[in-house]
Design a protein around this motif. Structure first.
Motif, mmCIF file in Angstrom:
data_model
loop_
_atom_site.group_PDB
_atom_site.id
_atom_site.type_symbol
_atom_site.label_atom_id
_atom_site.label_comp_id
_atom_site.label_asym_id
_atom_site.label_seq_id
_atom_site.Cartn_x
_atom_site.Cartn_y
_atom_site.Cartn_z
ATOM 1 N N ALA A 152 17.638 -24.068 41.189
ATOM 2 C CA ALA A 152 17.806 -22.916 40.300
ATOM 3 C C ALA A 152 17.637 -21.604 41.042
ATOM 4 O O ALA A 152 18.402 -20.655 40.844
ATOM 5 C CB ALA A 152 16.819 -22.993 39.140
ATOM 6 N N VAL A 153 16.612 -21.509 41.875
ATOM 7 C CA VAL A 153 16.362 -20.280 42.630
ATOM 8 C C VAL A 153 15.988 -20.639 44.055
ATOM 9 O O VAL A 153 15.463 -21.715 44.334
ATOM 10 C CB VAL A 153 15.237 -19.439 41.999
ATOM 11 N N LYS A 154 16.253 -19.718 44.966
ATOM 12 C CA LYS A 154 15.915 -19.896 46.372
ATOM 13 C C LYS A 154 14.856 -18.876 46.751
ATOM 14 O O LYS A 154 14.842 -17.760 46.260
ATOM 15 C CB LYS A 154 17.139 -19.689 47.275
ATOM 16 N N CYS A 155 13.958 -19.269 47.651
ATOM 17 C CA CYS A 155 12.965 -18.345 48.211
ATOM 18 C C CYS A 155 13.464 -17.900 49.572
ATOM 19 O O CYS A 155 13.624 -18.725 50.473
ATOM 20 C CB CYS A 155 11.613 -19.017 48.342
ATOM 21 N N PHE A 158 10.804 -12.955 54.431
ATOM 22 C CA PHE A 158 9.422 -13.137 54.874
ATOM 23 C C PHE A 158 8.467 -13.257 53.690
ATOM 24 O O PHE A 158 7.521 -14.019 53.706
ATOM 25 C CB PHE A 158 9.014 -11.957 55.763
ATOM 26 N N TYR A 159 8.744 -12.470 52.630
ATOM 27 C CA TYR A 159 7.894 -12.507 51.448
ATOM 28 C C TYR A 159 8.375 -13.540 50.430
ATOM 29 O O TYR A 159 7.837 -13.642 49.337
ATOM 30 C CB TYR A 159 7.840 -11.129 50.794
ATOM 31 N N LYS A 160 9.402 -14.312 50.774
ATOM 32 C CA LYS A 160 9.919 -15.379 49.923
ATOM 33 C C LYS A 160 10.281 -14.878 48.528
ATOM 34 O O LYS A 160 9.784 -15.346 47.509
ATOM 35 C CB LYS A 160 8.893 -16.520 49.818
ATOM 36 N N ASP A 161 11.142 -13.870 48.493
ATOM 37 C CA ASP A 161 11.635 -13.376 47.216
ATOM 38 C C ASP A 161 12.576 -14.407 46.599
ATOM 39 O O ASP A 161 13.309 -15.114 47.295
ATOM 40 C CB ASP A 161 12.386 -12.051 47.420
ATOM 41 N N PHE A 162 12.575 -14.462 45.270
ATOM 42 C CA PHE A 162 13.420 -15.422 44.573
ATOM 43 C C PHE A 162 14.792 -14.814 44.295
ATOM 44 O O PHE A 162 14.895 -13.718 43.764
ATOM 45 C CB PHE A 162 12.772 -15.849 43.263
ATOM 46 N N VAL A 163 15.831 -15.548 44.659
ATOM 47 C CA VAL A 163 17.201 -15.138 44.376
ATOM 48 C C VAL A 163 17.936 -16.321 43.765
ATOM 49 O O VAL A 163 17.509 -17.469 43.856
ATOM 50 C CB VAL A 163 17.936 -14.656 45.655
ATOM 51 N N SER A 164 19.042 -16.029 43.130
ATOM 52 C CA SER A 164 19.812 -17.072 42.461
ATOM 53 C C SER A 164 20.442 -18.021 43.478
ATOM 54 O O SER A 164 20.944 -17.597 44.515
ATOM 55 C CB SER A 164 20.918 -16.425 41.610
ATOM 56 N N ASN A 165 20.429 -19.294 43.148
ATOM 57 C CA ASN A 165 21.013 -20.311 44.025
ATOM 58 C C ASN A 165 22.374 -20.714 43.447
ATOM 59 O O ASN A 165 22.539 -21.819 42.918
ATOM 60 C CB ASN A 165 20.089 -21.517 44.129
#
Length: 454
Positions: A152-155, A158-165
């Motif tokens: 569902a989301v990717k990290c 460096f701060y592992k922000d969530f974005v759409s997969n």
């Protein structure tokens, strides 16, 4: 001049011939590689088939190598399902433009344990440089996710922000269905859809897959056309997943309110996903009426107009208009740390501008003239409900000034408590009309009218 043309023609012919030669050489290399690979596969099959005829040492070595091969292959499959790389040459995860559901199902059925094996992500957390003790504190927080959650989301970063997969999200229904078929999760977890993400500390993203399907990316790109294209692609892809989950019974109507899906969809700080919003509201219009402690996102015309229009469409008599002024509804309400309430109308005026907000409101009401508001009921409800801003009373009176007279005349035989409350509430505001008129609300200087309580 003719000599020049002849030379150019010759050069063009040479280029074409060179390109053709390169293509032929590449095709030859690919064919040669295919032949070599096929030969290796046949030899491995022959080794496994005839293993028992080999010496003991060779037989043992074959067993070790086979186990090593299977372990590495399973690890790679798990990595593919959980890949969190950027969408570039480093991304090696599932890709709906390349991989098929049949291919994914075939490999998962051979290695089903990959679906219940968690992936760990080390995320850098903010640590006070003055208080940080490297011997006692770890600047990283370890998050753990099942593969279906990573679809569902990717990290990233460096701060592992969530974005759409976007490339992998369409495989979620397949993985959930296979997990249920193989009985890999508890029944109430619906094949992993309702499992929560987690870590060593309280983390931002602890949502389940259904909640993560409400995700919208931040507007991190500079080109407006590129942003629109990206956000529309995200909205379309995630909407199709929701539709599929509904068809196979893994997304239920009660999930919308139970997991506050509308709240999370409207609360995203990125693009407003109108298609997913309309899909959920058409299924459960009552989700508009929930009143959570909503830390709202940045107001936009599109978001405000869509949600308000839905309120008028599904609740035209009184609740729809009260959504505009009610505390705790989905139009951008949030409650500050100091306990001050910010109402949808107020917050929209602050973020968008009073004139633009009023234009949206008036245009929406004009479009729904066939379903007129019951001003009397809405006015009574606004007057007695402490969760509805007093601006609602003023707004309704301005649209239909004689409604108060009609209400009073209809109850002339006996003054009902509700009507008396309406008169008191209206009088409280009217006596101080110069300071508290709705006309004083503008985009830069909002005046909050407080109710008088006995």
């Amino acid at each position: 001049m003719d000599d020049v043309n002849i030379d150019n023609d010759n050069n063009n012919n040479d280029d074409v011939e060179e390109q053709q030669l390169q293509h032929e050489e590449a095709a030859t290399d690919q064919e040669q590689e295919r032949i070599v690979t096929t030969s290796r596969h046949l030899k491995i099959n022959s080794v496994l088939k005839r293993k028992e005829t080999f010496p003991l040492r060779t037989r043992n070595k074959v067993d070790v190598l086979v186990q090593e091969f299977l372990n590495k292959l399973e690890d790679d499959i798990h990595d593919m399902l959980c890949d969190n790389g950027e969408y570039d040459d480093e991304y090696r995860g599932l890709d709906c433009n390349r991989d098929t559901e049949e291919e994914v199902e075939a490999i998962v059925l051979l290695f089903p344990d990959v679906l219940t094996r968690k992936n760990q992500i080390r995320e850098y957390q903010d640590v006070d440089a003055y208080d940080y003790d490297e011997d006692e504190e770890d600047p990283f927080d370890v998050r753990e996710f099942y593969p279906i959650q990573s679809l569902a989301v990717k990290c990233v970063g460096f701060y592992k922000d969530f974005v759409s997969n976007v490339k992998a999200v369409s495989f979620i229904p397949l993985l959930a269905r296979l997990a249920i078929k193989l009985d890999l999760f508890e029944e109430e977890e619906r094949g992993g859809l309702l499992c929560q993400g987690g870590g060593n500390k309280i983390v931002y993203n602890h949502y389940n897959v259904l909640e993560n399907l409400m995700h919208s990316d931040l507007t991190y790109r500079s080109d407006d056309a590129c942003k629109r294209e990206h956000h529309e692609a995200v909205d379309d892809k995630y909407l199709q997943v929701l539709i599929q989950l509904r068809k196979i019974g893994l997304l239920k109507k009660e999930d919308i309110q139970k997991y506050n899906l509308i709240l999370k969809l409207c609360g995203e700080y990125g693009h407003f996903s109108e298609k997913r919003f309309r899909f959920l509201i058409e299924w459960d219009p009552n989700a508009l009426l929930i009143s959570p402690n909503f830390n709202g996102s940045r107001p936009t015309i599109q978001r405000f107009q869509t949600v308000f229009e839905s309120g008028i469409r599904y609740f035209p008599k009184k609740k729809g208009i009260n959504l505009l002024f009610g505390a705790g509804h989905n139009l951008h309400f949030h409650k500050s740390g100091a306990g001050n309430r910010y109402y949808p109308f107020e917050r929209a005026c602050t973020g968008i501008g009073y004139e633009q907000v009023m234009k949206v409101v008036e245009d929406t009401l004009i479009r729904y003239l066939d379903t007129p508001i019951n001003v009397a009921d809405a006015l009574l409800s606004a007057a007695v409900d402490e969760n509805v801003h007093l601006d609602c009373v003023y707004f309704l009176l301005r649209r239909q000034p004689d409604v108060l007279v009609k209400l009073l005349s209809s109850s002339s035989s006996a003054s009902s408590p509700t009507t008396s409350t309406l008169v008191d509430a209206t009088a409280a505001g009217t006596n101080d009309n110069d300071n508290h008129s709705i006309n004083n609300v503008n985009s830069g200087d909002l005046i909050i009218r407080k109710r008088k309580r006995g």
